[in-house]
Structures are given as structure tokens and as C-alpha cells.
Design a protein around this motif. Sequence first.
Motif, PDB file in Angstrom:
ATOM      1  N   HIS A  43      -0.582   4.509  -0.135  1.00 37.16           N
ATOM      2  CA  HIS A  43      -1.356   5.625   0.415  1.00 37.16           C
ATOM      3  C   HIS A  43      -2.028   5.143   1.701  1.00 37.16           C
ATOM      4  O   HIS A  43      -2.342   3.958   1.832  1.00 37.16           O
ATOM      5  CB  HIS A  43      -2.397   6.112  -0.595  1.00 37.16           C
ATOM      6  CG  HIS A  43      -1.817   6.450  -1.937  1.00 37.16           C
ATOM      7  ND1 HIS A  43      -1.212   7.648  -2.202  1.00 37.16           N
ATOM      8  CD2 HIS A  43      -1.723   5.716  -3.082  1.00 37.16           C
ATOM      9  CE1 HIS A  43      -0.774   7.654  -3.458  1.00 37.16           C
ATOM     10  NE2 HIS A  43      -1.076   6.498  -4.013  1.00 37.16           N
ATOM     11  N   TYR A  48      -9.855   0.692   0.175  1.00 39.89           N
ATOM     12  CA  TYR A  48     -10.199   0.278  -1.193  1.00 39.89           C
ATOM     13  C   TYR A  48      -9.637  -1.104  -1.514  1.00 39.89           C
ATOM     14  O   TYR A  48     -10.352  -2.018  -1.928  1.00 39.89           O
ATOM     15  CB  TYR A  48      -9.655   1.319  -2.179  1.00 39.89           C
ATOM     16  CG  TYR A  48      -9.872   0.985  -3.641  1.00 39.89           C
ATOM     17  CD1 TYR A  48     -11.129   1.151  -4.233  1.00 39.89           C
ATOM     18  CD2 TYR A  48      -8.822   0.523  -4.426  1.00 39.89           C
ATOM     19  CE1 TYR A  48     -11.326   0.849  -5.571  1.00 39.89           C
ATOM     20  CE2 TYR A  48      -9.013   0.229  -5.763  1.00 39.89           C
ATOM     21  CZ  TYR A  48     -10.253   0.392  -6.331  1.00 39.89           C
ATOM     22  OH  TYR A  48     -10.464   0.097  -7.655  1.00 39.89           O
ATOM     23  N   ALA A  49      -8.328  -1.272  -1.298  1.00 42.91           N
ATOM     24  CA  ALA A  49      -7.695  -2.553  -1.597  1.00 42.91           C
ATOM     25  C   ALA A  49      -8.176  -3.635  -0.644  1.00 42.91           C
ATOM     26  O   ALA A  49      -8.378  -4.792  -1.044  1.00 42.91           O
ATOM     27  CB  ALA A  49      -6.178  -2.407  -1.521  1.00 42.91           C
ATOM     28  N   LEU A  96       0.853  -1.188   0.000  1.00 37.01           N
ATOM     29  CA  LEU A  96       0.000   0.000   0.000  1.00 37.01           C
ATOM     30  C   LEU A  96       0.887   1.235   0.000  1.00 37.01           C
ATOM     31  O   LEU A  96       1.839   1.332   0.790  1.00 37.01           O
ATOM     32  CB  LEU A  96      -0.894  -0.003   1.239  1.00 37.01           C
ATOM     33  CG  LEU A  96      -1.819  -1.219   1.387  1.00 37.01           C
ATOM     34  CD1 LEU A  96      -2.501  -1.196   2.753  1.00 37.01           C
ATOM     35  CD2 LEU A  96      -2.838  -1.276   0.266  1.00 37.01           C
ATOM     36  N   TRP A 123      -7.305   5.757   2.443  1.00 37.62           N
ATOM     37  CA  TRP A 123      -8.240   5.360   1.391  1.00 37.62           C
ATOM     38  C   TRP A 123      -7.789   4.087   0.660  1.00 37.62           C
ATOM     39  O   TRP A 123      -8.625   3.239   0.312  1.00 37.62           O
ATOM     40  CB  TRP A 123      -8.433   6.501   0.376  1.00 37.62           C
ATOM     41  CG  TRP A 123      -7.244   6.765  -0.522  1.00 37.62           C
ATOM     42  CD1 TRP A 123      -6.263   7.664  -0.323  1.00 37.62           C
ATOM     43  CD2 TRP A 123      -6.945   6.093  -1.754  1.00 37.62           C
ATOM     44  NE1 TRP A 123      -5.348   7.621  -1.340  1.00 37.62           N
ATOM     45  CE2 TRP A 123      -5.741   6.671  -2.240  1.00 37.62           C
ATOM     46  CE3 TRP A 123      -7.554   5.092  -2.496  1.00 37.62           C
ATOM     47  CZ2 TRP A 123      -5.141   6.256  -3.433  1.00 37.62           C
ATOM     48  CZ3 TRP A 123      -6.966   4.693  -3.684  1.00 37.62           C
ATOM     49  CH2 TRP A 123      -5.775   5.260  -4.146  1.00 37.62           C
ATOM     50  N   GLU A 124      -6.483   3.916   0.439  1.00 35.81           N
ATOM     51  CA  GLU A 124      -6.044   2.734  -0.317  1.00 35.81           C
ATOM     52  C   GLU A 124      -6.231   1.457   0.500  1.00 35.81           C
ATOM     53  O   GLU A 124      -6.586   0.417  -0.032  1.00 35.81           O
ATOM     54  CB  GLU A 124      -4.589   2.870  -0.752  1.00 35.81           C
ATOM     55  CG  GLU A 124      -4.175   1.756  -1.714  1.00 35.81           C
ATOM     56  CD  GLU A 124      -2.729   1.853  -2.159  1.00 35.81           C
ATOM     57  OE1 GLU A 124      -2.392   1.224  -3.177  1.00 35.81           O
ATOM     58  OE2 GLU A 124      -1.930   2.531  -1.472  1.00 35.81           O
ATOM     59  N   ARG A 125      -5.999   1.542   1.810  1.00 34.86           N
ATOM     60  CA  ARG A 125      -6.203   0.355   2.636  1.00 34.86           C
ATOM     61  C   ARG A 125      -7.677  -0.056   2.625  1.00 34.86           C
ATOM     62  O   ARG A 125      -8.005  -1.243   2.554  1.00 34.86           O
ATOM     63  CB  ARG A 125      -5.723   0.604   4.070  1.00 34.86           C
ATOM     64  CG  ARG A 125      -5.704  -0.668   4.914  1.00 34.86           C
ATOM     65  CD  ARG A 125      -5.117  -0.422   6.297  1.00 34.86           C
ATOM     66  NE  ARG A 125      -3.687  -0.217   6.316  1.00 34.86           N
ATOM     67  CZ  ARG A 125      -2.791  -1.197   6.313  1.00 34.86           C
ATOM     68  NH1 ARG A 125      -3.197  -2.458   6.267  1.00 34.86           N
ATOM     69  NH2 ARG A 125      -1.496  -0.928   6.362  1.00 34.86           N
TER      70      ARG A 125
END
Length: 574
Positions: free
Chosen positions: A114, A121-122, A112, A117-119
Motif C-alpha cells: 500500500h 507505518y512500517a 510494501l 500509510w504502509e510506508r
Amino acid sequence: MNTAVMAPQAREAALAAMSTGEELDVLVVGGGVVGAGCALDAATRGLSVGLLEARDFASGTSSRSSKLIHGGLRYLEMLDFGLVREALRERGLLVQRLAPHLVRPIPFLYPLRHRAWERLYAGAGVLLYDTLGISGGFGAGLPRHRHLSRGAALRAFPAMRPDSLVGAIRYYDAQVDDARHTLFLARTAAAHGAHVASRTEVIGFLREGRRVVGVRARDAESGAELEIRARTVINATGVWTDDIQALLAQRGQFHITASKGVHLVVARDRIPATTGMILRTATSVLFVIPWERHWIIGTTDTPWDLDKEDPAASGRDVDYLLEEVNKALVTPLTRADVQGVYAGLRPLLSADAELTSKLSREHAVDTPAPGLVIIAGGKYTTYRVMARDAVDAAARDLTTRVPASCTAQVPLLGASGYPAAWNRRGVLARRTGLHVSRIEHLLHRYGTLVDEVLALIEADPSLGAPLDGATDYLRAEVVYAVTHEGARHLDDVLTRRTRISFETPDRGVRAAHAVGPLIAGPLGWTAQDTAHEIARYESRIAAERAAQEQPDDHTADATQRGASKAASLVGAVA
């Protein structure tokens, strides 16, 4: 149990049975994973079956993949939920029931970059990935994903640059030796009654009016031509689909676009890590995959319209992969670290798309003429579903009632009793005098058929020694490749029955000199034949190395084909 020993004589017997015996119910053209899967599917429905492969089993796409059995995490972003769920169900079947000796779970890190938000989203994507796997009914064979802090991720993958991530998600997919798995499919089909023959090229179709009633084929070993009659022919030739279709002078409803995927192989100690890794690139994804004492790094995804038989990896391909993986590594890899390179072609259904990476991996079945079925597209993981659909289409063209597919319940040879055999590996080591790590290596390659390999060593103890030039393998494995697994040439042994051609720094050149004399006897070679095979192999490796120094696809292809032509002349003189 019938283990369908594919000795040299078995091929001749299969060709004789197909060409002089009764009309077959189904003739499958193409000995890759889908074709071998079709043969097994049809044979286990009680049909009489033939399988023809123009070269060696899995010699095309099915020996040159990323060696992964996976759902296709990136397809979730394309909203292909059905495709992912189907693939994850097949992954679970292979790990738990069909081929546990060949297909094993492996962990991957998804870095990751970012924070919040990336955690989210992913993480949502990987959670959905796990959920789809469980909902398929066979998700219990793999651990669930976990969120990792930056520190935990770096402990699992110390080779990663600390500034390249803020955390990671660890998830699981599965790994397979694709060539060996495809071979086991063909051999299991033979165990269920299919007639199986490699080195037999289809050169035309037999027709009665509009209906296809068989094929004309050429034995590449003897040059003899033969006719094989069948009530239905299945074209499962992957990137060669359109070429075979052209023999009919009639197009189907779709055609195939080839996409080239190149992989690098580097020694395991060049990347300190205990898990694989998946990285995003500008156009696709990049995998760093554990492979025994090596890493496989790939892949590219570029259109290819040149030589299909041996697609060339160019210097541009090698540099691209090194550049992308080095973005994440503390110690960059160089060309000197690249131990092996292989290139394969994905058979993608043609569509209006600028990049082949955007084409769907779903498959399609067509019946362009009575008596002929075409299966194309798809991905390695879903071969069994593709085979089922192709045989379903063939069955509709037969006048007799055909049972439904049962391959979800049919373990491949070597799978039955595998967990117990694995638990007894220490006992087997003590009984044979081999180190337990050797027994584990054999079990991963042969499953419960390991007893056949050990029987060769019992008959000739010298075969229990490591192979000169490739000490991870035993001499017995080389002989077994010929006496039991249908290998007919040096390249079959070094490139597909084993992976010596990309696992050793010299790409198997030294091992070739040890393998040639070992297999000469079972194959009936003279000293001149053996020298010929070794010279051809050495020239092939030289051709590939020369191509990998070229700047683009066209010059790499021309270089490799020119060197291969010279290799034929060298072999003829040897």
C-alpha cells in the motif's frame, strides 16, 4: 590456548570426572543452546560444572531454527519493546564480539503493498527497530534500514512479482549456523573447565529429603548407569522440560507448549535475488533467507503434541510454505524444487491462547525444589540472557559467593583474532594451496580454529580433497567433526557438524558412503559398524521423505516413526 578438543576419549573422561570426582557446583541437563550457554556462564564464574545431553549437542530445537539472530520485528506489533531491545543487544554482541565467525549480518526486504500509510507505518516500526538496536549499545555492527522504490526493490529481488509490491524497506538482521554455534558454546565451556558429555540421558534425580543433590544417568553408548552429584541442577531441556520435571514427580509453576516450525531448502538459482525477504501471512510471517548456495523458506507455527525427538514435516506443511512464498514469486516453486526439509519445535511458555504464534517468547526461571532450577521459554537469540538468569538462580542456592555473569565479555572459541584472520585469507590460501573461497568457507565455520583443520590436511593431504557427494565440504571437515567436535555417529556429522543432510539433492545419502569410512578409524568402528550407520542414515532419510507425502501431522508422525523403527531393524541386520 586450550581449545577443548572433543575427541572420542574426552567424553569418557568427562563422564568419569562427573561420576567419580567431587560433587559439582552446577550440573546442567540439556545440550541445546540454553544448556550449553548455562554451562559456559557457570564455568566462567569459577564454578565446577557438568553438562549432559541425551543425544547429540543441538540435536533438538537448536539445530532446526530459522538460522537467524534477530530482535523479532513482529514483536514490536505486540508491544514487546523490552524483549526486542534485549534481543537486539544480544545480536550486536554476537556480531561484534562473541561470535563474529559464526554470526553475520544479512539484508532483508520488507515489501510494501500500500502506498502512503504502509510506508509510514512500517517505516516507523523499522526505524524503532534500528533505534532499539543502537540503544542497546551494540548496534554499529549492522547497516541502518533504507526505503526503496518499487524499481529498486525489484532490482534487489528480481524474482518478485511486480504486482505484489509498490516499494520496500531494506533492513538488516543476522544469520547463524545454529548447530555449530551451540557446539562452539559447549566446547568453549569445556575450555573453561566444564565436563561435557553427549549421549547421556538423565533417568532420575538423586534426593536427600526435599533437596535435589544430583541425577542418575544412562550412558546411551555403553548402557552403563551412573550417579552424578551436584549442589545445584539446572533443567535446560527446552521442549523436554516437562518430561524431565516428571522424573521429580513434582510440577513447576509453568509448563511448555511445543510449536512446530517447518523450513524448506531450495537451490539458490531457483530464486534470483541478492537479499532475503520477509512476507506477511494470515497467521505469522514468512522468511526467504539466503543460505550459502541455497534459500531457506520458513516457517510454519502450529501446535505439536506428538514425537518430540524427530517432529515430522507433513505434505500439508510443505504445500503451505510453497503456496505462501509463491504469492510473491514470478516463477512459482514446485515440490520438485524442494531440496531439503527440516522441522523443529519451539519451547513456548504455556498460556491461554488459541494459536501458539500468539504465545510470548519471553523466558521464565523456576525453582520447584531446593537444588533444582528450571529455565524455559525464550528464543535462540537471547540464550545468553537466559543462561545468566538460570545460573543467577542456581547461585542463590549455593552457600559460597558467586561472581556475576561475565559471558558478555567472553568470545567463543574461534572468535579472538577473527577479523585479522579474515583479512589474511588470501595469504592463507597461497600458503595452503586451497582456493580462497575454500578458506572463506572454513573461516565462516571454524574461525581462528581453522589451523586445526588445516593441520589435518598437512598430516594427510588426501583430506584436502572435496567430499564425494557434498563437494562444498572438505574431507578434513568430516574427520575434524569426530576428532575435535564430539561427533559420534554418522547423523551427527551429516546433520549438525555439516548441513549436508539438507543441502544436497539426495539429502546426504551419497555422502554417507564417503563419510562412514572416513570416521570409522577415529571412532573405532568395524566394517559392520560402518555399514550399520550408513543403513540407519539411509532409512532415516527415507522415513522423512515418506512423512512429507502425508496429508497431516498424525499420519506424517506415524509414517516417520514406523519407518524409523524399520530403520533400526535394518541397521541391526546390516
